[in-house]
Design a protein around this motif. Sequence first.
Motif, PDB file in Angstrom:
ATOM      1  N   THR A   1       0.832  -1.208   0.000  1.00  0.00           N
ATOM      2  CA  THR A   1       0.000   0.000   0.000  1.00  0.00           C
ATOM      3  C   THR A   1       0.868   1.260   0.000  1.00  0.00           C
ATOM      4  OG1 THR A   1      -1.739  -1.161   1.209  1.00  0.00           O
ATOM      5  CG2 THR A   1      -1.828   1.233   1.226  1.00  0.00           C
ATOM      6  N   ALA A   2       1.921   1.248   0.809  1.00  0.00           N
ATOM      7  CA  ALA A   2       2.806   2.420   0.899  1.00  0.00           C
ATOM      8  C   ALA A   2       3.498   2.698  -0.431  1.00  0.00           C
ATOM      9  CB  ALA A   2       3.843   2.196   2.004  1.00  0.00           C
TER      10      ALA A   2
ATOM     11  N   GLN B   1       2.529   1.666  -3.437  1.00  0.00           N
ATOM     12  CA  GLN B   1       1.520   2.038  -4.434  1.00  0.00           C
ATOM     13  C   GLN B   1       1.123   3.507  -4.280  1.00  0.00           C
ATOM     14  OE1 GLN B   1      -1.833  -0.706  -4.639  1.00  0.00           O
ATOM     15  NE2 GLN B   1      -1.753  -0.518  -6.869  1.00  0.00           N
ATOM     16  N   GLY B   2       0.987   3.949  -3.024  1.00  0.00           N
ATOM     17  CA  GLY B   2       0.647   5.352  -2.773  1.00  0.00           C
ATOM     18  C   GLY B   2       1.750   6.283  -3.232  1.00  0.00           C
ATOM     19  N   LEU B   3       2.989   5.890  -2.992  1.00  0.00           N
ATOM     20  CA  LEU B   3       4.145   6.692  -3.426  1.00  0.00           C
ATOM     21  C   LEU B   3       4.169   6.826  -4.944  1.00  0.00           C
ATOM     22  CD1 LEU B   3       6.937   8.065  -2.915  1.00  0.00           C
ATOM     23  CD2 LEU B   3       7.937   5.762  -3.021  1.00  0.00           C
ATOM     24  N   LEU B   4       3.957   5.712  -5.627  1.00  0.00           N
ATOM     25  CA  LEU B   4       3.983   5.718  -7.092  1.00  0.00           C
ATOM     26  C   LEU B   4       2.843   6.558  -7.671  1.00  0.00           C
ATOM     27  CD1 LEU B   4       4.899   1.965  -7.666  1.00  0.00           C
ATOM     28  CD2 LEU B   4       6.404   3.934  -7.888  1.00  0.00           C
ATOM     29  N   LYS B   5       1.678   6.437  -7.062  1.00  0.00           N
ATOM     30  CA  LYS B   5       0.522   7.223  -7.521  1.00  0.00           C
ATOM     31  C   LYS B   5       0.795   8.712  -7.378  1.00  0.00           C
ATOM     32  CE  LYS B   5      -4.516   7.407  -7.106  1.00  0.00           C
ATOM     33  NZ  LYS B   5      -5.712   6.931  -6.359  1.00  0.00           N
ATOM     34  N   SER B   6       1.518   9.084  -6.306  1.00  0.00           N
ATOM     35  CA  SER B   6       1.799  10.509  -6.046  1.00  0.00           C
ATOM     36  C   SER B   6       2.703  11.130  -7.111  1.00  0.00           C
ATOM     37  CB  SER B   6       2.441  10.674  -4.663  1.00  0.00           C
ATOM     38  OG  SER B   6       3.791  10.232  -4.670  1.00  0.00           O
ATOM     39  N   VAL B   7       3.456  10.293  -7.834  1.00  0.00           N
ATOM     40  CA  VAL B   7       4.325  10.825  -8.904  1.00  0.00           C
ATOM     41  C   VAL B   7       3.799  10.445 -10.292  1.00  0.00           C
ATOM     42  CG1 VAL B   7       6.394  10.923  -7.465  1.00  0.00           C
ATOM     43  CG2 VAL B   7       5.902   8.819  -8.745  1.00  0.00           C
ATOM     44  N   GLY B   8       2.564   9.943 -10.334  1.00  0.00           N
ATOM     45  CA  GLY B   8       1.920   9.671 -11.619  1.00  0.00           C
ATOM     46  C   GLY B   8       2.303   8.371 -12.281  1.00  0.00           C
ATOM     47  N   LEU B   9       2.846   7.421 -11.505  1.00  0.00           N
ATOM     48  CA  LEU B   9       3.202   6.118 -12.077  1.00  0.00           C
ATOM     49  C   LEU B   9       2.125   5.093 -11.739  1.00  0.00           C
ATOM     50  CD1 LEU B   9       7.031   5.845 -11.280  1.00  0.00           C
ATOM     51  CD2 LEU B   9       5.999   5.955 -13.556  1.00  0.00           C
TER      52      LEU B   9
ATOM     53  N   ARG C   1      14.677   5.304   1.849  1.00  0.00           N
ATOM     54  CA  ARG C   1      14.103   6.619   1.535  1.00  0.00           C
ATOM     55  C   ARG C   1      13.241   6.508   0.285  1.00  0.00           C
ATOM     56  NH1 ARG C   1      16.909  11.295   0.417  1.00  0.00           N
ATOM     57  NH2 ARG C   1      18.135  10.088  -1.076  1.00  0.00           N
ATOM     58  N   HIS C   2      12.115   7.189   0.288  1.00  0.00           N
ATOM     59  CA  HIS C   2      11.224   7.173  -0.876  1.00  0.00           C
ATOM     60  C   HIS C   2      11.958   7.583  -2.142  1.00  0.00           C
ATOM     61  CE1 HIS C   2       7.214   7.493   1.566  1.00  0.00           C
ATOM     62  NE2 HIS C   2       7.832   6.342   1.712  1.00  0.00           N
ATOM     63  N   GLN C   3      12.816   8.598  -2.032  1.00  0.00           N
ATOM     64  CA  GLN C   3      13.520   9.098  -3.208  1.00  0.00           C
ATOM     65  C   GLN C   3      14.475   8.050  -3.775  1.00  0.00           C
ATOM     66  OE1 GLN C   3      12.630  12.018  -4.715  1.00  0.00           O
ATOM     67  NE2 GLN C   3      13.828  11.118  -6.373  1.00  0.00           N
ATOM     68  N   ASP C   4      15.083   7.244  -2.890  1.00  0.00           N
ATOM     69  CA  ASP C   4      15.989   6.186  -3.357  1.00  0.00           C
ATOM     70  C   ASP C   4      15.223   5.155  -4.178  1.00  0.00           C
ATOM     71  OD1 ASP C   4      18.153   7.357  -2.155  1.00  0.00           O
ATOM     72  OD2 ASP C   4      18.087   6.109  -0.345  1.00  0.00           O
ATOM     73  N   LEU C   5      14.011   4.824  -3.718  1.00  0.00           N
ATOM     74  CA  LEU C   5      13.193   3.865  -4.461  1.00  0.00           C
ATOM     75  C   LEU C   5      12.753   4.457  -5.800  1.00  0.00           C
ATOM     76  CD1 LEU C   5      11.686   1.191  -4.695  1.00  0.00           C
ATOM     77  CD2 LEU C   5       9.777   2.205  -3.436  1.00  0.00           C
ATOM     78  N   LEU C   6      12.311   5.707  -5.779  1.00  0.00           N
ATOM     79  CA  LEU C   6      11.880   6.350  -7.035  1.00  0.00           C
ATOM     80  C   LEU C   6      13.032   6.455  -8.023  1.00  0.00           C
ATOM     81  CD1 LEU C   6       9.540   9.204  -5.722  1.00  0.00           C
ATOM     82  CD2 LEU C   6       8.860   7.111  -6.923  1.00  0.00           C
ATOM     83  N   ASP C   7      14.219   6.823  -7.542  1.00  0.00           N
ATOM     84  CA  ASP C   7      15.398   6.917  -8.428  1.00  0.00           C
ATOM     85  C   ASP C   7      15.673   5.566  -9.090  1.00  0.00           C
ATOM     86  OD1 ASP C   7      15.713   9.560  -7.774  1.00  0.00           O
ATOM     87  OD2 ASP C   7      17.392   9.249  -6.385  1.00  0.00           O
ATOM     88  N   ALA C   8      15.597   4.504  -8.286  1.00  0.00           N
ATOM     89  CA  ALA C   8      15.841   3.157  -8.807  1.00  0.00           C
ATOM     90  C   ALA C   8      14.768   2.764  -9.829  1.00  0.00           C
ATOM     91  CB  ALA C   8      15.872   2.150  -7.662  1.00  0.00           C
TER      92      ALA C   8
END
Length: 203
Positions: free
Chosen positions: A21-22, A24-32, A111-118
């Motif tokens: 859930t966490a 998925q919410g992070l990805l939705k927040s950046v439009g993925l 960190r959320h940003q580390d996951l998004l960068d990856a």
Amino acid sequence: MNDTAGAPTVFVIDDDAGVRTAIQGLLKSVGLQSRCFETAHEFLNSTRPDAPSCLVLDVRLPGVNGLDFQRELVDAGVRIPIIFITGHGDIPMTVKAMKSGAVEFLTKPFRHQDLLDAIYQALDRDRVIRQQASELADLRRRYKSLTAREREVMALVVTGMLNKQVAAELGTSVITIKIHRGHVMRKMQAESLAQLVKMAAKL
């Protein structure tokens, strides 16, 4: 969920509903757009869109080790960039994952940003792989359109042989070879001999 054709999809496999859930919410927040699975088996049985994608995979899943599943995917012909996440990170496991082609290995809590960068890096990698595969498939289609004799001519021409040498090799006239060569260049969509040589190397 937005099912836009060609839009990238991030697949998440984690047996922890809170983690799914966490993420998925992070990805939705950046439009993925994303799709979550509790088990590796669920992911394998799912229908995946023909678009850039990556897999966020928990190393320790019920019934299967994430690294073993990585090998299973390769054996099954599923080429997808993987980002491993784990609460039990250790150096040997990280090294093994990276050697097997993983994009990143993140230890919880990350960190959320580390996951998004990856994830962005993984999606870029998949786009490149898909583009190369598409170009190769197109090249093979063009090659398949050649007649048996045109393929023979192409095979000799790309070695650097002159028309008269190819004619002698195949026991025909220079004019016939010129015609075949013209057909090869047109069907393969090669603008020069150098380009044809590069195409032959990829085949």
